[in-house]
Design a protein around this motif. Sequence first.
Motif, PDB file in Angstrom:
ATOM      1  N   PRO A 249       0.818  -1.216   0.000  1.00  0.00           N
ATOM      2  CA  PRO A 249       0.000   0.000   0.000  1.00  0.00           C
ATOM      3  C   PRO A 249       0.853   1.268   0.000  1.00  0.00           C
ATOM      4  O   PRO A 249       1.887   1.341   0.677  1.00  0.00           O
ATOM      5  CB  PRO A 249      -0.811  -0.120   1.294  1.00  0.00           C
ATOM      6  CG  PRO A 249      -0.812  -1.577   1.615  1.00  0.00           C
ATOM      7  CD  PRO A 249       0.503  -2.113   1.130  1.00  0.00           C
ATOM      8  N   ILE A 250       0.421   2.258  -0.756  1.00  0.00           N
ATOM      9  CA  ILE A 250       1.089   3.552  -0.793  1.00  0.00           C
ATOM     10  C   ILE A 250       0.476   4.446   0.276  1.00  0.00           C
ATOM     11  O   ILE A 250      -0.739   4.604   0.345  1.00  0.00           O
ATOM     12  CB  ILE A 250       0.946   4.205  -2.179  1.00  0.00           C
ATOM     13  CG1 ILE A 250       1.608   3.336  -3.255  1.00  0.00           C
ATOM     14  CG2 ILE A 250       1.563   5.609  -2.184  1.00  0.00           C
ATOM     15  CD1 ILE A 250       1.439   3.871  -4.664  1.00  0.00           C
ATOM     16  N   ARG A 251       1.319   5.007   1.097  1.00  0.00           N
ATOM     17  CA  ARG A 251       0.844   5.896   2.176  1.00  0.00           C
ATOM     18  C   ARG A 251       0.639   7.299   1.617  1.00  0.00           C
ATOM     19  O   ARG A 251       1.500   7.833   0.933  1.00  0.00           O
ATOM     20  CB  ARG A 251       1.858   5.926   3.313  1.00  0.00           C
ATOM     21  CG  ARG A 251       1.548   6.928   4.401  1.00  0.00           C
ATOM     22  CD  ARG A 251       2.582   6.859   5.514  1.00  0.00           C
ATOM     23  NE  ARG A 251       2.519   8.036   6.361  1.00  0.00           N
ATOM     24  CZ  ARG A 251       3.230   9.136   6.168  1.00  0.00           C
ATOM     25  NH1 ARG A 251       4.079   9.212   5.156  1.00  0.00           N
ATOM     26  NH2 ARG A 251       3.116  10.171   6.988  1.00  0.00           N
ATOM     27  N   PHE A 252      -0.502   7.895   1.927  1.00  0.00           N
ATOM     28  CA  PHE A 252      -0.820   9.244   1.452  1.00  0.00           C
ATOM     29  C   PHE A 252      -0.945  10.186   2.631  1.00  0.00           C
ATOM     30  O   PHE A 252      -1.657   9.900   3.595  1.00  0.00           O
ATOM     31  CB  PHE A 252      -2.124   9.246   0.648  1.00  0.00           C
ATOM     32  CG  PHE A 252      -2.424  10.561  -0.007  1.00  0.00           C
ATOM     33  CD1 PHE A 252      -1.981  10.821  -1.292  1.00  0.00           C
ATOM     34  CD2 PHE A 252      -3.138  11.546   0.660  1.00  0.00           C
ATOM     35  CE1 PHE A 252      -2.242  12.039  -1.904  1.00  0.00           C
ATOM     36  CE2 PHE A 252      -3.412  12.765   0.063  1.00  0.00           C
ATOM     37  CZ  PHE A 252      -2.959  13.012  -1.224  1.00  0.00           C
ATOM     38  N   GLU A 253      -0.239  11.333   2.565  1.00  0.00           N
ATOM     39  CA  GLU A 253      -0.340  12.351   3.612  1.00  0.00           C
ATOM     40  C   GLU A 253      -0.741  13.684   2.990  1.00  0.00           C
ATOM     41  O   GLU A 253      -0.037  14.228   2.140  1.00  0.00           O
ATOM     42  CB  GLU A 253       0.979  12.526   4.358  1.00  0.00           C
ATOM     43  CG  GLU A 253       0.905  13.584   5.452  1.00  0.00           C
ATOM     44  CD  GLU A 253       2.213  13.780   6.200  1.00  0.00           C
ATOM     45  OE1 GLU A 253       2.299  14.748   6.981  1.00  0.00           O
ATOM     46  OE2 GLU A 253       3.136  12.969   6.007  1.00  0.00           O
ATOM     47  N   ARG A 254      -1.868  14.204   3.411  1.00  0.00           N
ATOM     48  CA  ARG A 254      -2.347  15.521   2.990  1.00  0.00           C
ATOM     49  C   ARG A 254      -1.840  16.547   3.999  1.00  0.00           C
ATOM     50  O   ARG A 254      -2.060  16.400   5.203  1.00  0.00           O
ATOM     51  CB  ARG A 254      -3.876  15.516   2.950  1.00  0.00           C
ATOM     52  CG  ARG A 254      -4.513  16.877   2.699  1.00  0.00           C
ATOM     53  CD  ARG A 254      -6.008  16.792   2.889  1.00  0.00           C
ATOM     54  NE  ARG A 254      -6.633  15.996   1.840  1.00  0.00           N
ATOM     55  CZ  ARG A 254      -7.256  16.506   0.783  1.00  0.00           C
ATOM     56  NH1 ARG A 254      -7.345  17.826   0.656  1.00  0.00           N
ATOM     57  NH2 ARG A 254      -7.808  15.726  -0.112  1.00  0.00           N
ATOM     58  N   VAL A 255      -1.162  17.579   3.498  1.00  0.00           N
ATOM     59  CA  VAL A 255      -0.633  18.620   4.378  1.00  0.00           C
ATOM     60  C   VAL A 255      -1.573  19.817   4.333  1.00  0.00           C
ATOM     61  O   VAL A 255      -1.638  20.530   3.320  1.00  0.00           O
ATOM     62  CB  VAL A 255       0.792  19.039   3.961  1.00  0.00           C
ATOM     63  CG1 VAL A 255       1.362  20.041   4.961  1.00  0.00           C
ATOM     64  CG2 VAL A 255       1.705  17.814   3.857  1.00  0.00           C
ATOM     65  N   PRO A 256      -2.332  20.070   5.388  1.00  0.00           N
ATOM     66  CA  PRO A 256      -3.309  21.164   5.381  1.00  0.00           C
ATOM     67  C   PRO A 256      -2.655  22.534   5.192  1.00  0.00           C
ATOM     68  O   PRO A 256      -1.648  22.851   5.842  1.00  0.00           O
ATOM     69  CB  PRO A 256      -3.969  21.054   6.761  1.00  0.00           C
ATOM     70  CG  PRO A 256      -3.682  19.662   7.228  1.00  0.00           C
ATOM     71  CD  PRO A 256      -2.362  19.309   6.651  1.00  0.00           C
ATOM     72  N   GLY A 257      -3.208  23.332   4.285  1.00  0.00           N
ATOM     73  CA  GLY A 257      -2.749  24.696   4.083  1.00  0.00           C
ATOM     74  C   GLY A 257      -1.466  24.843   3.294  1.00  0.00           C
ATOM     75  O   GLY A 257      -1.023  25.970   3.053  1.00  0.00           O
ATOM     76  N   ALA A 258      -0.860  23.746   2.876  1.00  0.00           N
ATOM     77  CA  ALA A 258       0.423  23.819   2.175  1.00  0.00           C
ATOM     78  C   ALA A 258       0.211  23.946   0.679  1.00  0.00           C
ATOM     79  O   ALA A 258      -0.696  23.333   0.108  1.00  0.00           O
ATOM     80  CB  ALA A 258       1.268  22.591   2.476  1.00  0.00           C
ATOM     81  N   ASP A 259       1.081  24.736   0.030  1.00  0.00           N
ATOM     82  CA  ASP A 259       1.016  24.856  -1.422  1.00  0.00           C
ATOM     83  C   ASP A 259       2.032  23.909  -2.057  1.00  0.00           C
ATOM     84  O   ASP A 259       2.480  22.946  -1.424  1.00  0.00           O
ATOM     85  CB  ASP A 259       1.227  26.307  -1.859  1.00  0.00           C
ATOM     86  CG  ASP A 259       2.590  26.860  -1.461  1.00  0.00           C
ATOM     87  OD1 ASP A 259       3.479  26.077  -1.077  1.00  0.00           O
ATOM     88  OD2 ASP A 259       2.777  28.097  -1.532  1.00  0.00           O
ATOM     89  N   HIS A 260       2.418  24.200  -3.285  1.00  0.00           N
ATOM     90  CA  HIS A 260       3.300  23.292  -4.031  1.00  0.00           C
ATOM     91  C   HIS A 260       4.716  23.265  -3.471  1.00  0.00           C
ATOM     92  O   HIS A 260       5.419  22.266  -3.621  1.00  0.00           O
ATOM     93  CB  HIS A 260       3.340  23.723  -5.502  1.00  0.00           C
ATOM     94  CG  HIS A 260       4.042  22.770  -6.409  1.00  0.00           C
ATOM     95  ND1 HIS A 260       3.596  21.485  -6.635  1.00  0.00           N
ATOM     96  CD2 HIS A 260       5.173  22.909  -7.157  1.00  0.00           C
ATOM     97  CE1 HIS A 260       4.400  20.875  -7.480  1.00  0.00           C
ATOM     98  NE2 HIS A 260       5.373  21.707  -7.814  1.00  0.00           N
ATOM     99  N   PHE A 261       5.131  24.342  -2.804  1.00  0.00           N
ATOM    100  CA  PHE A 261       6.523  24.470  -2.387  1.00  0.00           C
ATOM    101  C   PHE A 261       6.634  24.288  -0.879  1.00  0.00           C
ATOM    102  O   PHE A 261       6.781  25.267  -0.140  1.00  0.00           O
ATOM    103  CB  PHE A 261       7.073  25.820  -2.839  1.00  0.00           C
ATOM    104  CG  PHE A 261       6.947  26.043  -4.320  1.00  0.00           C
ATOM    105  CD1 PHE A 261       7.848  25.470  -5.199  1.00  0.00           C
ATOM    106  CD2 PHE A 261       5.910  26.808  -4.837  1.00  0.00           C
ATOM    107  CE1 PHE A 261       7.731  25.655  -6.571  1.00  0.00           C
ATOM    108  CE2 PHE A 261       5.784  26.999  -6.201  1.00  0.00           C
ATOM    109  CZ  PHE A 261       6.693  26.422  -7.077  1.00  0.00           C
ATOM    110  N   LEU A 262       6.579  23.049  -0.435  1.00  0.00           N
ATOM    111  CA  LEU A 262       6.676  22.789   0.995  1.00  0.00           C
ATOM    112  C   LEU A 262       8.030  23.189   1.553  1.00  0.00           C
ATOM    113  O   LEU A 262       8.145  23.515   2.737  1.00  0.00           O
ATOM    114  CB  LEU A 262       6.413  21.307   1.291  1.00  0.00           C
ATOM    115  CG  LEU A 262       4.943  20.910   1.456  1.00  0.00           C
ATOM    116  CD1 LEU A 262       4.274  20.761   0.098  1.00  0.00           C
ATOM    117  CD2 LEU A 262       4.807  19.616   2.240  1.00  0.00           C
TER     118      LEU A 262
END
Length: 311
Positions: A249-262
């Motif tokens: 399984p591929i782990r997915f993490e959504r970063v709230p409020g972050a744009d393309h340039f973390l």
Amino acid sequence: MARRRPKGVLEIGLAAAVAAATGRTEHVATADDYPDHIVRRISFKAGGGLGWRISALATPRERVAPWKIVVVTGAPSWAEYWAPALAALPQDREMIVVDRPGYAGSEPIEYVGDIRLQAQALSPLLEAKPGQKVLLVGQSYGAAISVLMAAGAKPRKLAGLVLLSGYFGHSGPTADFLLKTGSRLLKLIPRDLRHAVLEVSNQKPQLDGVRAALTRLRTPVHVVHGDRDDFAPIEIAEALVAETRARRPIRFERVPGADHFLNDGPVDVLLAALEACLPKPRFRLAWPQLPALQWPWARPAQAASPSAELA
């Protein structure tokens, strides 16, 4: 205190133009902000017999760190934008961030559109010292290249692959505007911006091989994406995870409020996201210690006491 590096479309474009006009490969010299023992500019010979010299930023360490974090940057590929993260890295981690072929101080001067060639060129980055594991991070356009690198790596050394704000052929509104504008001004814009426009415009036909490689990987894969990314929409990253029939399984993490340039945001958020991709220490079951058994016939003979002899 490190100076503020140019951010935003107009600022980055201007910085690239100034660097090109002055012959600099770094838009803001990293050496002016960080001492050599904190962030160091290095170079290495490209893999695949290509003969190029590749430029990168690295964190020198007196002792071998158990984890080596390798970052393959996006388009334009400027390692210097990772300098604050490099400087903030703890001593038990080391990091190397590369200027990909055709960018900044890396050879060749010409545009390298074949992502397979780029993966071959960057393969030496995955070499590890004895006892060291590698976490490979592909940022934006570098995500597809990192998948191909992982496919050719030794699985025992490569402990994880991170697709950070991965770009896979579909542009958000901001990236779409920049591509259309850059295509019209292709002969006028600086080399690095021109190469970025060419790369992104010609990526999509190469992605079938990337998706196939992703299904074959035995390495743990993590997808980390900001939910306000207007360059590479988060919906594309979510679809990639849902549609890929990977070995694990591929782990997915959504970063709230972050744009393309973390890497342009708070350093602690970026480093925490990468740290979460490292395997947790294995739990070892400790057997309870049993009390020593003493058998009567095994006890040493005791000498008779004087009172016993008198009785």
